[in-house]
Design a protein around this motif. Structure first.
Motif, PDB file in Angstrom:
ATOM      1  N   ARG A 250      13.818  -8.666  -5.716  1.00  0.00           N
ATOM      2  CA  ARG A 250      12.661  -9.142  -5.353  1.00  0.00           C
ATOM      3  C   ARG A 250      12.041  -8.080  -4.373  1.00  0.00           C
ATOM      4  O   ARG A 250      12.742  -7.686  -3.293  1.00  0.00           O
ATOM      5  N   ILE A 251      10.646  -7.483  -4.531  1.00  0.00           N
ATOM      6  CA  ILE A 251      10.222  -6.678  -3.283  1.00  0.00           C
ATOM      7  C   ILE A 251       8.948  -7.160  -2.911  1.00  0.00           C
ATOM      8  O   ILE A 251       8.103  -8.112  -3.521  1.00  0.00           O
ATOM      9  N   VAL A 252       8.697  -7.018  -1.678  1.00  0.00           N
ATOM     10  CA  VAL A 252       7.331  -7.305  -1.075  1.00  0.00           C
ATOM     11  C   VAL A 252       6.592  -6.181  -0.466  1.00  0.00           C
ATOM     12  O   VAL A 252       7.150  -5.185  -0.252  1.00  0.00           O
ATOM     13  N   PRO A 253       5.156  -6.139  -0.448  1.00  0.00           N
ATOM     14  CA  PRO A 253       4.540  -5.047   0.109  1.00  0.00           C
ATOM     15  C   PRO A 253       5.116  -4.796   1.642  1.00  0.00           C
ATOM     16  O   PRO A 253       5.259  -5.841   2.488  1.00  0.00           O
ATOM     17  N   GLU A 254       4.838  -3.678   2.084  1.00  0.00           N
ATOM     18  CA  GLU A 254       5.053  -3.333   3.598  1.00  0.00           C
ATOM     19  C   GLU A 254       4.059  -4.088   4.304  1.00  0.00           C
ATOM     20  O   GLU A 254       2.847  -4.012   3.962  1.00  0.00           O
ATOM     21  N   VAL A 255       4.185  -4.183   5.519  1.00  0.00           N
ATOM     22  CA  VAL A 255       3.335  -4.966   6.435  1.00  0.00           C
ATOM     23  C   VAL A 255       2.117  -4.136   6.619  1.00  0.00           C
ATOM     24  O   VAL A 255       1.924  -2.983   6.408  1.00  0.00           O
ATOM     25  N   GLY A 256       0.936  -4.958   6.469  1.00  0.00           N
ATOM     26  CA  GLY A 256      -0.331  -4.301   6.540  1.00  0.00           C
ATOM     27  C   GLY A 256      -1.090  -4.668   5.243  1.00  0.00           C
ATOM     28  O   GLY A 256      -2.250  -4.016   5.380  1.00  0.00           O
ATOM     29  N   PHE A 257      -0.588  -5.030   4.112  1.00  0.00           N
ATOM     30  CA  PHE A 257      -1.251  -5.020   2.765  1.00  0.00           C
ATOM     31  C   PHE A 257      -1.406  -6.521   2.583  1.00  0.00           C
ATOM     32  O   PHE A 257      -0.321  -7.317   2.504  1.00  0.00           O
ATOM     33  N   GLU A 258      -2.617  -6.939   2.125  1.00  0.00           N
ATOM     34  CA  GLU A 258      -2.951  -8.362   1.642  1.00  0.00           C
ATOM     35  C   GLU A 258      -2.210  -8.339   0.061  1.00  0.00           C
ATOM     36  O   GLU A 258      -2.451  -7.529  -0.739  1.00  0.00           O
ATOM     37  N   LEU A 259      -1.620  -9.391  -0.147  1.00  0.00           N
ATOM     38  CA  LEU A 259      -0.869  -9.490  -1.369  1.00  0.00           C
ATOM     39  C   LEU A 259      -2.084  -9.241  -2.640  1.00  0.00           C
ATOM     40  O   LEU A 259      -1.803  -8.855  -3.766  1.00  0.00           O
ATOM     41  N   VAL A 260      -3.262  -9.878  -2.510  1.00  0.00           N
ATOM     42  CA  VAL A 260      -4.235  -9.952  -3.514  1.00  0.00           C
ATOM     43  C   VAL A 260      -4.707  -8.744  -3.918  1.00  0.00           C
ATOM     44  O   VAL A 260      -5.501  -8.310  -4.852  1.00  0.00           O
ATOM     45  N   CYS A 261      -4.664  -7.469  -2.931  1.00  0.00           N
ATOM     46  CA  CYS A 261      -4.969  -6.364  -3.063  1.00  0.00           C
ATOM     47  C   CYS A 261      -4.266  -5.223  -3.411  1.00  0.00           C
ATOM     48  O   CYS A 261      -4.579  -4.061  -3.869  1.00  0.00           O
ATOM     49  N   VAL A 262      -3.063  -5.618  -3.634  1.00  0.00           N
ATOM     50  CA  VAL A 262      -1.434  -4.887  -3.847  1.00  0.00           C
ATOM     51  C   VAL A 262      -1.868  -4.374  -5.183  1.00  0.00           C
ATOM     52  O   VAL A 262      -1.982  -5.209  -6.110  1.00  0.00           O
ATOM     53  N   LYS A 263      -1.739  -2.906  -5.329  1.00  0.00           N
ATOM     54  CA  LYS A 263      -1.791  -2.283  -6.857  1.00  0.00           C
ATOM     55  C   LYS A 263      -0.298  -1.508  -6.881  1.00  0.00           C
ATOM     56  O   LYS A 263      -0.001  -0.651  -5.946  1.00  0.00           O
ATOM     57  N   ILE A 264       0.448  -1.809  -8.044  1.00  0.00           N
ATOM     58  CA  ILE A 264       1.623  -1.124  -8.281  1.00  0.00           C
ATOM     59  C   ILE A 264       1.202   0.518  -8.372  1.00  0.00           C
ATOM     60  O   ILE A 264       0.155   0.797  -9.088  1.00  0.00           O
ATOM     61  N   GLY A 265       2.293   1.235  -7.736  1.00  0.00           N
ATOM     62  CA  GLY A 265       1.718   2.872  -7.790  1.00  0.00           C
ATOM     63  C   GLY A 265       1.088   3.101  -6.569  1.00  0.00           C
ATOM     64  O   GLY A 265       1.157   4.474  -6.133  1.00  0.00           O
ATOM     65  N   GLU A 266       0.259   2.368  -5.813  1.00  0.00           N
ATOM     66  CA  GLU A 266      -0.321   2.665  -4.608  1.00  0.00           C
ATOM     67  C   GLU A 266      -0.179   2.196  -3.382  1.00  0.00           C
ATOM     68  O   GLU A 266      -0.476   2.466  -2.369  1.00  0.00           O
ATOM     69  N   VAL A 267       0.964   1.239  -3.423  1.00  0.00           N
ATOM     70  CA  VAL A 267       1.541   0.559  -2.021  1.00  0.00           C
ATOM     71  C   VAL A 267       2.923   0.781  -2.139  1.00  0.00           C
ATOM     72  O   VAL A 267       3.387   0.406  -3.094  1.00  0.00           O
ATOM     73  N   LYS A 268       3.642   0.848  -0.924  1.00  0.00           N
ATOM     74  CA  LYS A 268       4.902   0.805  -0.755  1.00  0.00           C
ATOM     75  C   LYS A 268       5.263  -0.399  -0.493  1.00  0.00           C
ATOM     76  O   LYS A 268       4.874  -1.545  -0.109  1.00  0.00           O
ATOM     77  N   PHE A 269       6.844  -0.852  -1.134  1.00  0.00           N
ATOM     78  CA  PHE A 269       7.329  -2.040  -1.242  1.00  0.00           C
ATOM     79  C   PHE A 269       8.742  -1.873  -0.452  1.00  0.00           C
ATOM     80  O   PHE A 269       9.159  -0.784  -0.425  1.00  0.00           O
ATOM     81  N   ARG A 270       9.121  -2.977  -0.021  1.00  0.00           N
ATOM     82  CA  ARG A 270      10.205  -3.084   0.576  1.00  0.00           C
ATOM     83  C   ARG A 270      11.378  -4.044   0.083  1.00  0.00           C
ATOM     84  O   ARG A 270      10.464  -5.150  -0.550  1.00  0.00           O
ATOM     85  N   PRO A 271      12.557  -3.981  -0.135  1.00  0.00           N
ATOM     86  CA  PRO A 271      13.280  -5.050  -0.719  1.00  0.00           C
ATOM     87  C   PRO A 271      13.382  -6.256   0.038  1.00  0.00           C
ATOM     88  O   PRO A 271      13.367  -6.204   1.312  1.00  0.00           O
ATOM     89  N   ASP A 272      13.559  -7.436  -0.673  1.00  0.00           N
ATOM     90  CA  ASP A 272      13.690  -8.703   0.003  1.00  0.00           C
ATOM     91  C   ASP A 272      15.109  -9.196  -0.737  1.00  0.00           C
ATOM     92  O   ASP A 272      15.165  -9.767  -1.911  1.00  0.00           O
ATOM     93  N   VAL A 273      16.161  -8.961   0.139  1.00  0.00           N
ATOM     94  CA  VAL A 273      17.578  -9.222  -0.391  1.00  0.00           C
ATOM     95  C   VAL A 273      17.738 -10.682   0.081  1.00  0.00           C
ATOM     96  O   VAL A 273      19.085 -10.961  -0.409  1.00  0.00           O
ATOM     97  N   GLY A 274      16.845 -11.533   0.512  1.00  0.00           N
ATOM     98  CA  GLY A 274      17.401 -13.080   0.737  1.00  0.00           C
ATOM     99  C   GLY A 274      17.417 -13.817  -0.411  1.00  0.00           C
ATOM    100  O   GLY A 274      17.799 -15.040  -0.217  1.00  0.00           O
ATOM    101  N   VAL A 275      17.188 -13.476  -1.659  1.00  0.00           N
ATOM    102  CA  VAL A 275      17.129 -14.324  -2.706  1.00  0.00           C
ATOM    103  C   VAL A 275      17.556 -13.408  -4.048  1.00  0.00           C
ATOM    104  O   VAL A 275      17.269 -12.447  -4.308  1.00  0.00           O
TER     105      VAL A 275
END
Length: 460
Positions: free
Chosen positions: A197-222
């Motif tokens: 699972r990956i989540v957008p880097e801090v500062g990005f609202e999930l509803v506005c996120v677009k693949i290829g335009e936003v950087k993501f970070r790994p969520d390794v807790g699940v």
């Protein structure tokens, strides 16, 4: 050079032919269509040869699943009883724009395109298919949960060959959008090697996120890869023993097949294990560190090498090895923590051989001498856990018999994805803690994974 239609009148095992034609739509005649015809390597012993067609989803033409022979073979072998699969789609673009990686989006099915190419599909089918006056060719649909995606990097490993890392958005069953990062190998492109699972880097609202335009970070807790959760659920078999082990230190796990490192990181972080990983390809480890949240520390060490040789080497040593012996790249060094046998061995290896379809593990890894070596490096209450994708029921039954000849007891978890099982082999008799709610370890286990798999463990 023109193709002779007569060559398609017979099924020739493993024959693969590709060619291009102009789009039948007059307004799109300047565009080329790629056609690939693959005959199954497995010959049907009864009945007429069956033919099916599949149209490549728009914007997925460059995906290895549809643009390579190995991907085509996976599609054919995952559709039982078909002797030939005809794959049709737009010619993949050769334009490469590294500064602006292409993003693919799911498109609706173009039924008019499919209808316009029906005569071509008929022409590429053996004459025997139509002996009863049936001119209908089954159209198979490629279905997955990917809404859109982008390739982050293509790389080449010394052992696994070409591989790619990509971010994708999945169809969500809830109101919350779901993003994943995955690793795939070209040799078996329809098999996802690692999924996190990956989540957008801090500062990005999930509803506005677009693949290829936003950087993501790994969520390794699940854990999100389907078969990893039941693999971890197998620890419930020895939860009482692991509870005792955690009172004097960290339990020890040997993970054969590292990939992106999701399983190793989960065992260390969420369940307090000390982990040794075995990975044959060092480039895979680089990918794991760069894209999948892998971190080297005092509780995870990796051997780069052949897993069978590592197991047999450990079996020869018995208990005479030290934690520090497992240095990075398998370089032996002086260790300060005296090691013991492993509490659990977890094996996640694919066969890497498409002749029988997607399967796991490699045949050579489940030879009796390898299973005996694995048993020898486990402690008295240890378990051997392996993800199995059997190419046939007869293979699976034979595998069960081999395990029962080496190990004391054998248990199974049905992953319920229609293709894989997790086998759990024990070294000796044990008292399960499945019903002991006072067991701290099993309570922790149920908190971090679905308890449904814990409850579905059955003896075979």
């Amino acid at each position: 050079m023109a193709l002779d239609k007569a060559i398609f009148d017979t099924i020739t095992p493993s024959r693969f032919i590709t060619f291009t034609i102009s789009n039948p739509n007059p307004s799109l005649s300047h565009q080329l269509i790629r056609v690939a015809v693959l005959d199954s390597p497995i010959q049907l012993t009864t009945g007429l040869p069956r033919v099916a067609a599949m149209f490549v989803p728009q914007n997925r033409e460059t995906d290895w699943i549809f643009s390579t022979e190995s991907g085509h073979l996976e599609l054919l072998l995952s559709s039982p009883h078909f002797s030939r699969l005809i794959l049709i789609g737009n010619q993949p673009s050769i334009i490469n724009c590294p500064d602006s990686p292409p993003v693919f989006h799911r498109c609706p099915i173009d039924n008019s395109f499919e209808q316009s190419l029906k005569p071509l599909v008929i022409a590429l089918s053996p004459n025997t298919w139509f002996k009863d006056g049936n001119f209908e060719i089954p159209i198979l649909r490629y279905e997955d949960d990917v809404v859109c995606g982008v390739v982050l990097e293509k790389s080449v490993g010394s052992f696994v060959g070409e591989m790619l890392v990509e971010d994708v958005e999945f169809v969500s069953t809830t109101s919350k959008r779901e993003f994943r990062r995955r690793l795939r190998f070209k040799r078996m492109p329809n098999l996802v090697q690692t999924l996190i699972r990956i989540v957008p880097e801090v500062g990005f609202e999930l509803v506005c996120v677009k693949i290829g335009e936003v950087k993501f970070r790994p969520d390794v807790g699940v854990l999100v890869h389907g078969y990893l959760v039941p693999m971890v659920a197998s620890l419930a078999m020895i939860s009482g023993y692991l509870e005792e082990r955690t009172r004097v230190g960290r339990p020890k796990a040997l993970c054969v097949g590292v990939g992106g490192g999701a399983l190793l990181g989960f065992l260390k972080t969420l369940l307090g294990f000390q982990v040794v990983g075995v990975e044959v390809d060092e480039e895979v480890l680089r990918i794991a560190r760069q894209y999948f949240g892998w971190e080297d520390d005092e509780f995870i060490q990796v051997v780069v090498g052949d897993a069978i040789k590592v197991l047999k080497n450990l079996a020869c040593r018995g208990s005479d090895w030290e934690w520090g012996d497992f240095g990075v790249n398998g370089v032996e060094n002086d260790g300060c923590v005296v090691g013991s046998k492993f509490d659990v061995i977890m094996v996640d290896l694919d066969a890497g051989d498409l002749r029988n379809g997607i399967s796991a593990p490699p045949l050579e890894f489940v030879r009796k001498d390898v299973l005996i070596a694995a048993k020898m490096v486990l402690c008295d209450f240890g378990v051997f856990v392996i993800n199995v994708i059997p190419p046939s029921r007869s293979f699976y039954d034979m595998l069960i018999c081999d395990f029962k000849e080496v190990f004391h007891e054998l248990y199974e978890i049905d992953v319920e994805n229609g293709e894989s099982f997790v086998l759990i082999a024990t070294v000796s008799d044990m008292v399960s803690s499945l019903g002991n709610h006072e067991d701290t370890f099993i309570m922790k286990l149920r908190m971090v994974i679905s308890g449904a798999y814990v409850d579905s463990i059955r003896k075979i």
